[in-house]
Design a protein around this motif. Structure first.
Motif, PDB file in Angstrom:
ATOM      1  N   LEU A  43      46.601  28.152  80.984  1.00 20.73           N
ATOM      2  CA  LEU A  43      46.177  26.618  81.488  1.00 20.73           C
ATOM      3  C   LEU A  43      45.415  25.875  80.565  1.00 20.73           C
ATOM      4  CD1 LEU A  43      45.801  27.607  85.376  1.00 20.73           C
ATOM      5  CD2 LEU A  43      47.751  26.556  84.180  1.00 20.73           C
ATOM      6  N   LEU A  44      44.266  26.333  80.046  1.00 18.98           N
ATOM      7  CA  LEU A  44      43.491  25.511  79.112  1.00 18.98           C
ATOM      8  C   LEU A  44      44.055  25.151  77.844  1.00 18.98           C
ATOM      9  CD1 LEU A  44      40.645  24.495  78.443  1.00 18.98           C
ATOM     10  CD2 LEU A  44      39.997  26.578  77.444  1.00 18.98           C
ATOM     11  N   HIS A  45      44.969  26.050  77.422  1.00 18.96           N
ATOM     12  CA  HIS A  45      45.795  25.682  75.896  1.00 18.96           C
ATOM     13  C   HIS A  45      46.730  24.506  76.547  1.00 18.96           C
ATOM     14  CE1 HIS A  45      48.060  26.353  72.448  1.00 18.96           C
ATOM     15  NE2 HIS A  45      49.239  26.348  73.098  1.00 18.96           N
ATOM     16  N   ALA A  46      47.441  24.504  77.600  1.00 19.16           N
ATOM     17  CA  ALA A  46      48.489  23.600  78.092  1.00 19.16           C
ATOM     18  C   ALA A  46      47.798  22.160  78.356  1.00 19.16           C
ATOM     19  CB  ALA A  46      49.052  23.931  79.361  1.00 19.16           C
ATOM     20  N   PHE A  47      46.316  22.340  78.832  1.00 18.91           N
ATOM     21  CA  PHE A  47      45.822  21.045  79.240  1.00 18.91           C
ATOM     22  C   PHE A  47      45.486  20.505  77.887  1.00 18.91           C
ATOM     23  CE2 PHE A  47      41.447  19.255  79.425  1.00 18.91           C
ATOM     24  CZ  PHE A  47      41.899  18.117  80.458  1.00 18.91           C
ATOM     25  N   LYS A  48      44.903  21.368  76.879  1.00 21.34           N
ATOM     26  CA  LYS A  48      44.400  20.682  75.531  1.00 21.34           C
ATOM     27  C   LYS A  48      45.741  20.130  74.724  1.00 21.34           C
ATOM     28  CE  LYS A  48      40.556  23.509  74.677  1.00 21.34           C
ATOM     29  NZ  LYS A  48      39.815  24.479  73.899  1.00 21.34           N
ATOM     30  N   GLN A  49      46.886  20.721  75.018  1.00 23.15           N
ATOM     31  CA  GLN A  49      48.196  20.096  74.377  1.00 23.15           C
ATOM     32  C   GLN A  49      48.518  18.763  75.014  1.00 23.15           C
ATOM     33  OE1 GLN A  49      49.319  21.478  71.446  1.00 23.15           O
ATOM     34  NE2 GLN A  49      47.546  22.673  71.920  1.00 23.15           N
ATOM     35  N   ILE A  50      48.379  18.820  76.168  1.00 15.66           N
ATOM     36  CA  ILE A  50      48.597  17.526  76.877  1.00 15.66           C
ATOM     37  C   ILE A  50      47.713  16.500  76.436  1.00 15.66           C
ATOM     38  CG2 ILE A  50      48.721  16.459  79.389  1.00 15.66           C
ATOM     39  CD1 ILE A  50      49.531  18.869  80.581  1.00 15.66           C
ATOM     40  N   GLN A  51      46.369  16.830  76.343  1.00 15.82           N
ATOM     41  CA  GLN A  51      45.415  15.785  76.006  1.00 15.82           C
ATOM     42  C   GLN A  51      45.651  15.330  74.545  1.00 15.82           C
ATOM     43  OE1 GLN A  51      41.521  17.718  76.142  1.00 15.82           O
ATOM     44  NE2 GLN A  51      40.741  16.090  77.720  1.00 15.82           N
ATOM     45  N   ARG A  52      46.257  16.117  73.829  1.00 14.13           N
ATOM     46  CA  ARG A  52      46.393  16.051  72.145  1.00 14.13           C
ATOM     47  C   ARG A  52      47.672  14.961  72.210  1.00 14.13           C
ATOM     48  NH1 ARG A  52      48.318  20.096  67.419  1.00 14.13           N
ATOM     49  NH2 ARG A  52      48.886  18.793  66.181  1.00 14.13           N
ATOM     50  N   ARG A  53      48.536  15.532  73.261  1.00 10.51           N
ATOM     51  CA  ARG A  53      49.889  14.532  73.235  1.00 10.51           C
ATOM     52  C   ARG A  53      49.502  13.160  73.753  1.00 10.51           C
ATOM     53  NH1 ARG A  53      52.877  18.324  74.822  1.00 10.51           N
ATOM     54  NH2 ARG A  53      52.750  17.980  76.850  1.00 10.51           N
ATOM     55  N   GLU A  54      48.700  12.921  74.649  1.00 12.62           N
ATOM     56  CA  GLU A  54      48.626  11.604  75.106  1.00 12.62           C
ATOM     57  C   GLU A  54      47.460  10.764  74.256  1.00 12.62           C
ATOM     58  OE1 GLU A  54      50.127  10.174  77.429  1.00 12.62           O
ATOM     59  OE2 GLU A  54      51.397  12.103  77.618  1.00 12.62           O
ATOM     60  N   PHE A  55      46.287  11.538  73.929  1.00 16.72           N
ATOM     61  CA  PHE A  55      45.231  10.910  73.292  1.00 16.72           C
ATOM     62  C   PHE A  55      44.924  11.210  71.767  1.00 16.72           C
ATOM     63  CE2 PHE A  55      44.394  11.575  77.702  1.00 16.72           C
ATOM     64  CZ  PHE A  55      44.392  10.276  78.309  1.00 16.72           C
ATOM     65  N   GLY A  56      45.572  12.352  71.394  1.00 13.82           N
ATOM     66  CA  GLY A  56      44.987  12.909  69.938  1.00 13.82           C
ATOM     67  C   GLY A  56      45.980  12.302  68.969  1.00 13.82           C
ATOM     68  N   PRO A  57      45.815  12.771  67.498  1.00 13.35           N
ATOM     69  CA  PRO A  57      46.566  12.225  66.580  1.00 13.35           C
ATOM     70  C   PRO A  57      47.939  12.992  66.329  1.00 13.35           C
ATOM     71  CG  PRO A  57      45.074  13.845  65.710  1.00 13.35           C
ATOM     72  CD  PRO A  57      44.677  13.748  67.295  1.00 13.35           C
ATOM     73  N   ARG A  58      48.967  11.944  66.070  1.00 15.76           N
ATOM     74  CA  ARG A  58      50.461  12.719  65.994  1.00 15.76           C
ATOM     75  C   ARG A  58      50.542  13.509  64.832  1.00 15.76           C
ATOM     76  NH1 ARG A  58      52.767  11.724  71.062  1.00 15.76           N
ATOM     77  NH2 ARG A  58      52.233   9.616  71.742  1.00 15.76           N
ATOM     78  N   SER A  59      49.673  13.403  63.999  1.00 20.50           N
ATOM     79  CA  SER A  59      50.171  14.278  62.711  1.00 20.50           C
ATOM     80  C   SER A  59      49.867  16.000  62.995  1.00 20.50           C
ATOM     81  CB  SER A  59      49.135  13.899  61.529  1.00 20.50           C
ATOM     82  OG  SER A  59      49.066  14.789  60.584  1.00 20.50           O
ATOM     83  N   GLU A  60      50.603  16.606  62.360  1.00 17.04           N
ATOM     84  CA  GLU A  60      50.669  17.966  62.341  1.00 17.04           C
ATOM     85  C   GLU A  60      49.855  18.656  60.983  1.00 17.04           C
ATOM     86  OE1 GLU A  60      54.450  19.678  63.121  1.00 17.04           O
ATOM     87  OE2 GLU A  60      54.622  18.641  65.170  1.00 17.04           O
TER      88      GLU A  60
END
Length: 533
Positions: A43-60
């Motif tokens: 759940l923490l991993h999924a939450f961090k990915q959602i955070q990143r997708r919404e507010f984080g950088p797009r670059s990989e």
């Protein structure tokens, strides 16, 4: 008789039983704790990915957080540190602190605009004090100018001639022949049809936007349902060209295939909210490269079997299960996308975490894509790229395969890292198949760009109203973006094709209209000459 020993014995038995119960409870508690911890981590991993997708950088982009650490993939010398977002498309130097080194910016050109734009000279006269003044040179300034579009009504007048025979006095009526047109029963020229189609697909203007534009800015009415009907009828007349594109792709032994979703509202037997799919298929020899978009609502495996029934060659795909239909066909070896495999590890390597197995995997892909960048920068031929991969990429991949086999049993199967390793381990034969031929690509990024072209247009028109509309969309997308691949301006190419196709009598005549058989500059000049006349 002293009861003390019996009491002690019973007490010991009770204590042992109680201890056993406690140990069982402890084991169950520990197992439950591990399950809850695993669920929490997921759940923490999924939450961090959602955070990143919404507010984080797009670059990989991967920046090594501990570049001084020993690298297990050091058998191949690093060629460069690359920004391997989506497979390493931009070179970027990285210093020892893991930070991007400043890049020198190219000075912007302030002098002249593109040479292909038409020029119109305006001479500004200077004050000449006397007759002895001579112009010795000009101070030149170039200004970019915009000419608004002109919508006009072409009024065709066909002569009707009466000829009377002097001997019989019989009159004969003659009417000038009607010029052949692309869609003879509609009230629009080929130029307007091309403008409407290119505006919808390339300029991403939905038909209701065009309807509003025509009415509010140019004061004429052209309803969207009429535009949609012309869009579909045009596609039917151009389907013969798309069929030839498909044959060109199937005749070559290197092809890409990837589906993307499309919503169709009025589709028999399906809900309006249910997604259908468009398969983007790219292939053909380098001088006849083509991309074909094909609509398919469901039963994707049957569709793939039918489309590639006569195909023999390599097929670049991602890891979707629908492509398992080719696993038993030796004539179609699958190449899986290394960019998709890399993308499984990239979210696990998050900032603030200690370097671990995901970091090791990212270091492997960083080195692998550096070799691909070297081949591209040196503009190597297919044979030269094959030799470079055998020398540098193959040893690197061999080490990575052994590393995956060794480390996969040490990871939790349902953890993100475990799933990433299983994904790679299951598809390793296809992931390394690009080593077999220098014409093959390491990933499907070039095809994903073609999917993006459809996705950007879809973000504006949102859906297709009918199955006919979806199929027409695929026909026009195929021709528009294949023409762009061969250097055409899609508008001028469409006008040329629409004007010439009514005069085609054989398949050879239609083949002359394929994008690689039409000179972009000649057809543009011919159209400008006809317009001026």
């Amino acid at each position: 008789m002293n009861p003390q020993p019996y009491l002690q014995q019973e007490l010991m038995i009770a204590l042992m039983q109680r201890l056993h119960v406690c140990e069982t409870d402890l084991a169950q508690s520990q197992e439950k704790y591990q399950q809850l911890t695993h669920a929490y981590d997921q759940l923490l991993h999924a939450f961090k990915q959602i955070q990143r997708r919404e507010f984080g950088p797009r670059s990989e982009r991967f920046l090594d957080k501990n570049p001084g650490q020993a690298d297990m993939f050091s058998e191949v010398p690093a060629q460069a540190i690359v920004d391997d977002r989506e497979g390493g498309h931009t070179i970027e130097a990285v210093n020892n602190n893991g930070k991007s080194a400043p890049q020198k910016r190219n000075k912007k050109s302030h002098g002249f605009f593109a040479k292909n734009l038409p020029r119109r000279e305006v001479i500004i006269f200077a004050d000449k004090p006397g007759d002895n003044s001579i112009v010795i040179r000009y101070e030149i300034t170039e200004l970019l100018h915009y000419v608004p579009p002109v919508y006009e009504v072409v009024v065709q007048k066909r002569e009707v001639v009466v000829t009377q025979d002097q001997e019989t006095h019989v009159s004969t009526l003659t009417i000038a022949p009607n010029p052949r047109r692309f869609l003879p029963k509609i009230g629009a020229t080929e130029s307007f049809l091309a403008h409407m189609i290119i505006s919808k697909l390339y300029d991403r203007q939905p038909l209701y936007h065009l309807e509003k534009l025509y009415h509010e800015r140019f004061d004429f009415t052209c309803p969207r349902n009429k535009l949609a009907r012309w869009f579909i009828e045009s596609a039917r007349s151009l389907q013969c060209l798309v069929n030839l594109l498909q044959e060109t792709i199937l005749d070559y032994d290197v092809t890409f295939c990837d589906p993307t979703h499309l919503q169709v509202l009025d589709e028999p037997g399906r809900s309006p909210t249910q997604d259908s799919y468009v398969f983007t298929i790219k292939g053909g020899p380098p001088d006849k490269a083509a991309v074909v978009y094909t609509y398919n609502p469901d039963k994707h495996k049957l569709f793939l079997q039918h489309w590639f029934a006569d195909y023999k060659g390599y097929l670049h795909v991602d890891g979707q299960n629908i492509f398992d239909v080719f696993e038993t066909q030796e004539a179609i070896p699958l190449l899986f996308c290394n960019s998709h495999a890399r993308r499984k590890f990239e979210p696990i390597d998050s900032p603030g975490q200690k370097p671990g197995l995901a970091t090791e995997a990212m270091r492997f892909y960083q080195k692998l894509y550096a070799i691909e960048r070297e081949a591209k920068n040196q503009q190597l031929s297919a044979a030269e790229r094959y030799q470079l991969r055998q020398l540098k990429s193959k040893p690197l991949i061999d080490v990575f395969e052994r590393w995956i086999t060794e480390k996969m049993p040490l990871t939790l199967p349902q953890s993100p890292l475990g799933k990433a390793m299983q994904y790679v381990h299951k598809r390793f034969a296809g992931l390394r198949r690009f080593l077999e031929d220098g014409r093959l690509e390491i990933d499907t990024n070039s095809l994903e760009q073609k999917n993006k072209d459809l996705g950007l247009a879809r973000n504006n028109f949102l859906f297709a109203k009918s199955v006919e509309g979806a199929e027409a969309l695929c026909t026009h997308m195929s021709l528009v973006f294949t023409s762009i691949m061969h250097g055409h301006d899609p508008y001028h190419y469409y006008v040329h094709v629409m004007q010439q196709i009514p005069h085609c009598a054989t398949v050879e005549d239609i083949e002359k209209l394929l994008p690689w058989n039409v000179d972009p500059h000649q057809q543009k000049q011919a159209q400008e000459s006809r317009t001026a006349a």
